[in-house]
Each structure stands twice: as structure tokens, then as C-alpha cells.
Design a protein around this motif. Structure first.
Motif, short mmCIF file in Angstrom:
data_model
loop_
_atom_site.label_atom_id
_atom_site.label_comp_id
_atom_site.label_asym_id
_atom_site.label_seq_id
_atom_site.Cartn_x
_atom_site.Cartn_y
_atom_site.Cartn_z
N THR A 351 47.78 52.02 24.35
CA THR A 351 48.62 52.92 25.14
C THR A 351 47.97 53.22 26.48
N THR A 354 45.07 55.70 25.88
CA THR A 354 43.81 55.09 25.44
C THR A 354 43.20 54.24 26.55
N HIS A 383 47.91 49.71 34.26
CA HIS A 383 49.17 50.18 33.68
C HIS A 383 49.98 50.84 34.78
N THR A 449 46.70 48.40 29.22
CA THR A 449 47.43 48.39 27.95
C THR A 449 47.56 46.96 27.44
N SER A 631 53.22 63.22 22.20
CA SER A 631 53.49 62.36 23.35
C SER A 631 54.53 62.92 24.30
N VAL A 670 49.21 60.79 18.22
CA VAL A 670 48.25 60.73 19.32
C VAL A 670 46.84 61.05 18.84
N ARG A 845 57.94 46.64 29.43
CA ARG A 845 57.28 46.94 28.15
C ARG A 845 58.21 46.73 26.98
N ARG A 849 57.45 44.91 23.32
CA ARG A 849 57.36 45.89 22.24
C ARG A 849 58.75 46.05 21.64
#
Length: 982
Positions: A351, A354, A383, A449, A631, A670, A845, A849
Motif C-alpha cells: 500500500t 507501507t 506512488h 507500491t 483507511s 491497517v 491500480r 488489483r
């Protein structure tokens, strides 16, 4: 630099060839002859090869050619030098009347663009150049027609998309687009041949072409050649670096090139140095080891295995949470880079959050890295919201003169650096030319990411650039267990290409199913997914598949091997208890558990359950004793939440604000990833067992006194209350939100493997790390699990789950890149039927995903007088500048600080807004707040953003939902029927 002198192409060309134009400035009237642009591009390619292309990439190309490195450099320079030969055609030259007229005066007869009509689109100059070059190689050098494509495709694909067979055939059927029919065609043919002959002589390949005609170029080499040509062309096409000067005598080529290269000022790639032989010494030099701390067995074994491998390849590191896998990966990357010639590292994370957390750790490592320390190296955070990251902003301020849209207003003027230590250490910069969605990954060191890596498996424009970016690095993939079937389809294909490029890869996971491990290894090695040497056959019930910690390594095309290092000795026994799902029952239990104080983490599987739980717990314990994390916070609040959690619940000696009495954190997923936080008690919704183990990794994560004596007495035994399920039914019945997120089958198998730890009479704790692999392999294996009475329900759930996974794989394969083709097969049609441009946007994305395209908004506040302002509670930035309540005028451009602050309050709306009808309605309503003064280049931070304006009570209505936002609880969306945020 001097080998491309002023005599150059010009001295080898007659008047007609000199008259061919390549570049035209429609605004200023300037233009550039084709010969000049070809010289520029070839010169840039030579400098890129010598000073920027990593040794690993050079070696791969060199290995495909009979003359090795010398041939490889010559080929790159030559291809860059002929890349625009397709501009020497009527289809291109007719576009600018005054320049076409000059060419007509030299005998190059052509019709006007209008007279050519729509057929002209059949001959884009890249495709035309590919055809002309292929004909020339056949006619002048005797190449077989089938051997030209792998070389000429770098010309045909230099605008991002290699031609397809149908396009090539269509152009052959319209030869008039390449040269005028009749006698005039002879002049065109002569000029085209003259230019290509001159390029072959000028760039030193005339004597080599005969030998190259027998070479079967591998597809990875074709990709890399195309990418280097693209980069060379982009640089040589920049008029700020290479001005449009048609007069050959007005500037010497050496001076022109030297000035451009100084202006570009690209940092060189990393050249890794052999790290210290002693692993303890290596880790002490690179990382902050607590006084007297020893390197852990997993870390030592990983470095030793990297050194033992015949050649760098893929290494999978499976080890418990908190065992230092990140440090192990960076140490292995250093060893791999030394032996492979990789020029950098890409660290891929699940993410943006992260990625942001990893970025300062990457910078700290780089500060201590030989070959970087004291040198100038390019670093990037990859990102879509990187420009809002304070660490990255500091690097951008040092990144050069070239402006980056949406960045330099705020970052490019200060020249500040993060702290004195960084000022004295490595000169790490976010180089201006290497910013942007297509070039960012070309920086030497990148944290970003996983999407950025998965894009390398997506058919899209300029895909070759993404491949060049990863081909020259060591790639680290963190949290490998976090990627579902849809993402794994892309990841496996990317790994197959990385193996073909001989890219070293390190994969990290605390909880990786054995079957998934074998798939990753097989994809990289290009072999069937079979057990590694020393591992028993692929029966997940076999005990050796549960070895843990575990290292698995394989070289491209080789056989995998495993190592089983000892655990570090750090361990936790977690008592797991089935617990009712009622909120009042939970409040009663926590009141008893926290009688003497303590810190509790409650993890819910949906934001809605987080907010419902927090509301009840606050009524019982008070607002000050309950924190919410999920989130659905604006970006700046989410970052502040993470920092606050680390400050209060982080490791001993680093965290300074751990509550002395009691505190409850209610969080969503999270809390699973990349937060080094430590709690006394865990309450968790039932979830897949690997994720539950990640949550358990936040329980008693650190030693707090002898025998945990610094924790409240009743919380010194680690315990997890497992809820989110009706345990009283014949088969556990997870709550609806959990079913929507994870599916019934993974939840039932998770419950089944946990049953031995849940019986109240013979309860056996979950031993971390000893039980991690056994639980994960059991949950993700094929052997039956659970009581006989569960069998029918589990089988029904399995069939539904397999159907869903099959659908995921089928949908993912639509735009997935093909596998590596056989050597000598040209890249024609490589990205045919692709997605066009792909970038790190919500649309991009969604392509890699399995998620609905989500709506993202910028949240501001509308005051009672109708004016707009930034959210009032925002804290000052690092420089102490106030960010809350800044005015956002609608009749003019906001100040850079106000605009950037507003942009930092981006928020992804809940899943309800992803459904087509609701999304369309929401967009229509949001677009009513359209501020012309903020559009275009006026305010790049806010241009084209959807603005969500909250009233002074932080509420608004949108698409039939009532929205409320608070810095304590984030966003809550409630429909008229009362259904809340998922």
C-alpha cells in the motif's frame, strides 16, 4: 564524447538528405534537420550506455552478441542513430508545408498532407522506419527477411508500442507512403539509403552487420534495446537540452552534447561494493542494532545463502513477524547487486502507507551504503501521492532545475534537507528528469507500491521503460502473502520476465502457503512448480512443508534449494479464545481485563464494524481511552494516526507516550502491515489465518521487563479473543462484512485449523513462531480440515471460492503480458489489445488489483459565508507553517502551501460509491463545485480533482448518503435506510 565529432553525418550527406527535417516548433518557427537529431540521439545513447545503464543490463545485451560489450554499445548507438529514419518519407515530411517545400526543391517530390488523406495514418514514422531499416538490411547486407525484425522493432516501437503484424502488412500495401511512385521515388529511395549508409559508417556498425544477421536476439534484449532508444530519444528531443538549430555551422556537436549532458546531470547508477564478510559486521554497519544485539539466524542464513548461490536469483525469506526480514532483504540485495551488476533497488510494498513507512528506512540504509555514501544517487518514492510525503519533498528540493508539474511550486524552492546527518551523507536526490509516471521507476533506488511492479506485466504503452527500470535493479517484494489471485496472475508473469532478465529478487513473507511459494519459484525459474531440493513432495500435509523459518532460493532456469535456519529464540505463546460478537459483551470483558490498566488492540474486518465498536467502547470507557484507525481518513490524518500509534505503542526505547493507565485501539486491517506496535491483549474478527497471525504479531511483540512484568499482571499472558463469528451454530457463521471481504471458504478453513487451540477444556496456545507454518499450510492446503459435520458446508464454500478465483484469473489474463517468447521472435504485437497508457491512478491500480474503481476526493471545508478553506484541525508542517484553516480562494489560484495542504487531504470514498449508478451520481454532484481558477497549470495540486466540501459541522450530502468526517473517527457514510460504511 569526442568520437562523435563535427564531421559526423553531415559530411556524408548530399543536399537532398540534408534537407530532411525531423523537429518543428510550431510556436517559434524553429526546426531541426533529421541528420542533426539522429546525431544527438546516438550521442546520448552512447553516454547513457557509458554512464547510466547499469552493468547488469549491459551484460545481458552484450551476452546476445558475438562481439560482447563492444558490439552491444555499437548496436545501441546505431539503433538510436537510425530510430527516426521513418521521417525521411512523404507521409511524415508533408506535415509542415514550408519545410516540405524545401525538400521538394531538392527533388523529394511529395503530395500535401490533405491530398494524402487518412491513408497517411498507416505510416507512423516509427513503423515506416522499421520497414525501411528492414529493407535496407536485406538489400544492402543480405539479411534473411525473418532475421531483421528483432533488430528493427526497436525503431518501430520507439514511441511506446511495437507494431503489429497487421500494421506492417497494411504499410507494405501502401508503398506510396514510404516513397513517391514513379521517377520521384528513386530520389526518396536514394536519400533513405544514403542516410542509412551514413549512419552505419558514422556509428561504426558497417563491419558488424554481417555477423549480426545470424544473431537470434532474445526478446528481453529486444525490450531493453527499445527502452534505451526511447530514453535517448526523449532526452535528445528536449529543446531545452538540444535547441532547434538548423544551421550546422552555428554550434559544434561536441559543445552541443556537452552542454546538454551537463544540463541533464543524470546521477550515475549504484556500483555495489563487496560487503563485509562477517554478517554481524555487515548488519552493524548498515542498521541500528541495539547495543550488543546479535544478528538473527534468519538474517545470517539469508546472507550466507546469497553468497553460496552460483549466480544471483530469487530468494524467498519466510520468517516470523519482527525477525528483521527487511534488514535481511537489504543485506541480500547488497550481495546480489555486487555479483549481478544491478544499479539499484526497488522495494515493492502492498500500500501507499507501507511505502511511506519504508521510504525513510530505505534512506537510512542508503546513507550507510558504500557506493552511495558521498556520491550523488537518484531516489524515488513511487506512488501517486509521493509528492505529499515530507521525506520525498526534501529530496525533490535537491533534485535539479527541471520543473515537475505539481511539485516545484512548493518543493523546488526551499533547498532544505531533512536533517544535518543527511546533508553530510549521501547526496540523495529525486532527480527532476526522472519524475513522472513513465520515468520515475528509472531512478536507482525506489520504494513504492506493488502496483508499480505489476504494471510491468500489463500490456500498456511504453512498457519497455518499466522493464528497463526493473531489469537494472534488485527487486524486493514485501508481504507476498497479501496479494490475491488477480494480483498473483500479474506477479507471476512479471517474475517470469524478471527471471529472463536475470534480475535478483527477494520475496518476504511471515505467512506464505507452500503452494504459493512453489508458484513464485516456478514462475521465476521458468520451471513447473515442484518441491525444492530437500523438500518433500507437494502434499501440504507432509511435515517438511511446515519447516519454519524457511529460505528458498533458485537461479533462472535452475533447481530450487532450501535452508532451514533456526528461529531466533524469541517466542510468544498466545492463548486463543472463542468470544461472542456482542458489543456490550465486549465492553464488559474489556472492563474486567483492563481493571489494572493495559493496552488493547481490537481489529475489525470492516470500517463499519470499527466505528460501531468504537462508539460503544467510548460510551463505556470515555473518548480519551479509545482510538480509531482505519483507511477512511484523509491522507494527512492517516499519516498522523500511524505516527501516533508508533509514538504510543511502538518498541520500548523508541515509543515515548505509551498510556500508563488503559487504552483501546479499534482498527481495521491497517494494523496488520508494517506497523511495529505492541499491545497487551488482542481482540480480532475471524479472518484468514495468515492475516490473523499477522495481527497476533502485534501482541506482546516486544519484551517489557523480565517475564513481561511491566505489563498489567492479568495481561502478562498473551491472549487473543476471536470474535466476528457466531460460534454457537453447527458450522461457524462469520458476520456478513467478513464474508464480503474474505469469502466463506478461507474463513472456515481458518476456523478449522484453529480448533485445536480453541477447545476450552484442552486449550493449547498458538506458539509464535513455531505454529505459524503449520497453521498456514493447513489452512491453504487441500487436505480436509475441521469436524465431519463441517464437511458439506466447507465443500460448498470451496466450490464457490474456486469459481471466484477462476473468474479472477480469467479477468486478470485479459490485459496480462504474454510470456517470454523464444529467442529470435520479434516483439511485434507485444502489447496488442492492451490498455493504452497505464499509471498509478485509481484507474491504473484497478487494472492490476481486483477492485472496483474507487472515487477519490480532496476534502475541504466550506465556511458559513461560502468560502473554502483547508480542514481546520491540521497540524503545522515540518517547517512550523500553519496548515489548518488556510483560505482557498475560488476567484484566484490558492497559495502553494494552501493548495498542497488541500491536496494532502485526499480521501478514497467507501465501496458504496464504486457502484456504477452511485458513482455517476456522485461525480455529477461533485463536479458542481468546479473552480476554473484551479484548473490547468494554474494550480497543479488541485487541477482536475473532485472537491468534497464539508460544512462547518464536517457534514455533507452526496449521492443519497449522509457523510460525516472527524479527525477522531474518519469518514462515516450512512444511506437513508441507515446502512453505514463498509
Amino acid at each position: 564524447m569526442g568520437e562523435l565529432g563535427v564531421s559526423g553525418l553531415l559530411a556524408r550527406l548530399g543536399g537532398p538528405a540534408r534537407s530532411v527535417w525531423a523537429k518543428h516548433d510550431r510556436d517559434g518557427g524553429g526546426w531541426l534537420p533529421l541528420w542533426r537529431h539522429l546525431e544527438d540521439c546516438a550521442a546520448v545513447a552512447g553516454l547513457l550506455w557509458d554512464e547510466w545503464v547499469p552493468a547488469s543490463v549491459r551484460g545481458l545485451i552484450a551476452g546476445a552478441l558475438p562481439g560482447g560489450e563492444a558490439d552491444a554499445r555499437a548496436l545501441v548507438v546505431w539503433l538510436a542513430g537510425v530510430h527516426d529514419i521513418g521521417k525521411a518519407t512523404p507521409a511524415f515530411a508533408c506535415q509542415v508545408d514550408e519545410l516540405a517545400e524545401v525538400m521538394r526543391d531538392q527533388g523529394l517530390v511529395m503530395r500535401s498532407a490533405a491530398a494524402m488523406g487518412p491513408d497517411r495514418r498507416l505510416a507512423p514514422h516509427g513503423l515506416a522506419g522499421q520497414v525501411l531499416l528492414g529493407e535496407w538490411l536485406e538489400e544492402r547486407h543480405g539479411w534473411a527477411a525473418g532475421r531483421t525484425g528483432p533488430f528493427t522493432v526497436a525503431v518501430g516501437g520507439h514511441h511506446g508500442v511495437p507494431p503489429e503484424h497487421g500494421q506492417i502488412k497494411a504499410l507494405y500495401e501502401h508503398e506510396e507512403l514510404l516513397r513517391t511512385p514513379g521517377p520521384g521515388g528513386r530520389v526518396w529511395r536514394a536519400v533513405q539509403g544514403e542516410l542509412l549508409d551514413a549512419c552505419a559508417e558514422r556509428f561504426g556498425v558497417g563491419e558488424r552487420l554481417g555477423g549480426w544477421g545470424a544473431v537470434r536476439l532474445p526478446q528481453p534484449v529486444q525490450v531493453l534495446l527499445t527502452a534505451v532508444v526511447i530514453v535517448s530519444d526523449w532526452i535528445a528531443s528536449n529543446p531545452d537540452l538540444f535547441p532547434y538549430v538548423p544551421d550546422a555551422a552555428s554550434c559544434g556537436e561536441e559543445d552541443r552534447l556537452a552542454a546538454a549532458w551537463r544540463g541533464l546531470d543524470l546521477p550515475e547508477p549504484w556500483q555495489a561494493q563487496e560487503p563485509p564478510a562477517a554478517v554481524q559486521e555487515l548488519f552493524a554497519a548498515r542498521f541500528d542494532l541495539p547495543g550488543g544485539a546479535r544478528v538473527r539466524p534468519v538474517q545470517e542464513a539469508a546472507v550466507e545463502l546469497a553468497r553460496e548461490m552460483d549466480r544471483p536469483g530469487l530468494m524467498v525469506i519466510e520468517a516470523p513477524m519482527g525477525e528483521g526480514k527487511t534488514e535481511a532483504a537489504l543485506a541480500v540485495a547488497e550481495v546480489f547487486a555486487t555479483r549481478s551488476g544491478a544499479g539499484g533497488v526497488f522495494f515493492a510494498l502492498p500500500t501507499m502507507a507501507t511505502g511511506n513507512a519504508m521510504f525513510p528506512r530505505l534512506l537510512d540504509w542508503l546513507e550507510r551504503l558504500p557506493g552511495v555514501r558521498g556520491e550523488r544517487r537518484s531516489v524515488h518514492l513511487a506512488h501517486s501521492k509521493a509528492a505529499l510525503n515530507e521525506d520525498f519533498v526534501d529530496l525533490m528540493a535537491r533534485g535539479g532545475r527541471v520543473a515537475a508539474v505539481g511539485v516545484d511550486e512548493e518543493a523546488g524552492v526551499s533547498g532544505r534537507v531533512a536533517d544535518g546527518r543527511r546533508r553530510a551523507g549521501a547526496d540523495l536526490v529525486a532527480h527532476a528528469w526522472l519524475r513522472g509516471r513513465k520515468k520515475a521507476m528509472l531512478a536507482s533506488f525506489v520504494a513504492g507500491t506493488i502496483d508499480q511492479l505489476l504494471f510491468a506485466g500489463l500490456k500498456s504503452r511504453h512498457l519497455a521503460l518499466r522493464h528497463l527500470a526493473v531489469a537494472g535493479k534488485v527487486v524486493v517484494i514485501d508481504e507476498a502473502h497479501a496479494y490475491d489471485t488477480y494480483m498473483s496472475v500479474y506477479l507471476d508473469r512479471v517474475l517470469s520476465w524478471l527471471g529472463a532478465y536475470r534480475v535478483p529478487v527477494v520475496v518476504l513473507s511471515a505467512t506464505l502457503p507452500a503452494g504459493r511459494r512453489r508458484e513464485l519459484v516456478a514462475a521465476y525459474a521458468g520451471t513447473p512448480p515442484e518441491p525444492a531440493a530437500g523438500e518433500l513432495p507437494a502434499d501440504d500435509a507432509e511435515p517438511d512443508t511446515c519447516a519454519y523459518p524457511l529460505l528458498t532460493a533458485v537461479a533462472p532456469g535452475g533447481a530450487p534449494v532450501v535452508r532451514r535456519p533456526q528461529a531466533s529464540g524469541r517466542g510468544t505463546a498466545v492463548e486463543v479464545e472463542r468470544f461472542d460478537d456482542g458489543l456490550e459483551v465486549l465492553a464488559d470483558r474489556l472492563e474486567a481485563e483492563l481493571a489494572d490498566g493495559g493496552c488493547v488492540l481490537v481489529v475489525r474486518n470492516t470500517v463499519r464494524r470499527v466505528l460501531e465498536t468504537a462508539r460503544v467502547l467510548r460510551e463505556r470507557f470515555g473518548d480519551g481511552d479509545v482510538t480509531v484507525a482505519h483507511s477512511a481518513f484523509v491522507d494527512v490524518d492517516r499519516a498522523e494516526k500511524d505516527a501516533d500509534l508508533l509514538r504510543r505503542f511502538g518498541p520500548p526505547g523508541r515509543a515515548s507516550g505509551r498510556p500508563g493507565r488503559r487504552h483501546i485501539v479499534v482498527a481495521s486491517q491497517v494494523a496488520e502491515q508494517s506497523l511495529d506496535v505492541d499491545f497487551d491483549l488482542l481482540v480480532s474478527d475471524l479472518c484468514p489465518v495468515d492475516l490473523l497471525l499477522q495481527r497476533m504479531g502485534r501482541l506482546h511483540r516486544h519484551q517489557r521487563g523480565d517475564g513481561q512484568c511491566e505489563r498489567p499482571q492479568r495481561l502478562r499472558q498473551a491472549r487473543c479473543l476471536l470474535t466476528g463469528t457466531d460460534w454457537t451454530t453447527d458450522v461457524p457463521a462469520p458476520v456478513r462484512g467478513s464474508l464480503a471481504v474474505y469469502g466463506r471458504y478461507p474463513l472456515l478453513r481458518s476456523a478449522a485449523v484453529l480448533l485445536p487451540h480453541l477447545h476450552s477444556q484442552v486449550q493449547r496456545p498458538v506458539r509464535l513462531p513455531a505454529d505459524i507454518s503449520t497453521l498456514v499450510q493447513g489452512a491453504y492446503g487441500v487436505a480436509p480440515v475441521g469436524p465431519p459435520g463441517w464437511k458439506a458446508a466447507v465443500e460448498e464454500a470451496r466450490l464457490q471460492f474456486e469459481e471466484y478465483r477462476g473468474d479472477q484469473a480469467e479477468r486478470a489474463a485479459v490485459f496480462r503480458l504474454g510470456d517470454v517468447g523464444r529467442a529470435g521472435r520479434p516483439l511485434f504485437g507485444w502489447v496488442a489489445a492492451g490498455v493504452g497508457d497505464a499509471d498509478d491512478s485509481r484507474t491504473g491500480r484497478a487494472q492490476v488489483r481486483d477492485s472496483r474503481e474507487s472515487l477519490e476526493v480532496v476534502v475541504v471545508q466550506r465556511r458559513s459565508d461560502g468560502s473554502l478553506a483547508t480542514l481546520p484541525w491540521l497540524k503545522p508542517d515540518r517547517r512550523g507553517r500553519q496548515r489548518g484553516g488556510l483560505e482557498l480562494p475560488q476567484d484566484q489560484v490558492p497559495t502553494p502551501l494552501a493548495a498542497r495542504t488541500a491536496a494532502s487531504c485526499g480521501l478514497r470514498l467507501p465501496l458504496q460509491f464504486s457502484y456504477a449508478q452511485t458513482m455517476d451520481r456522485a461525480i455529477a454532484e461533485l463536479e458542481q463545485l468546479y473552480v476554473p481558477a484551479w484548473q490547468g497549470k494554474h494550480s497543479p495540486w488541485l487541477a482536475d480533482q473532485l472537491i468534497l466540501a464539508l460544512d462547518e459541522d464536517c457534514q455533507t450530502q452526496l449521492a443519497g448518503f449522509s457523510l460525516h468526517y472527524s479527525p477522531l473517527d474518519g469518514l462515516e457514510a450512512v444511506r437513508a435506510d441507515g446502512a453505514g460504511t463498509r
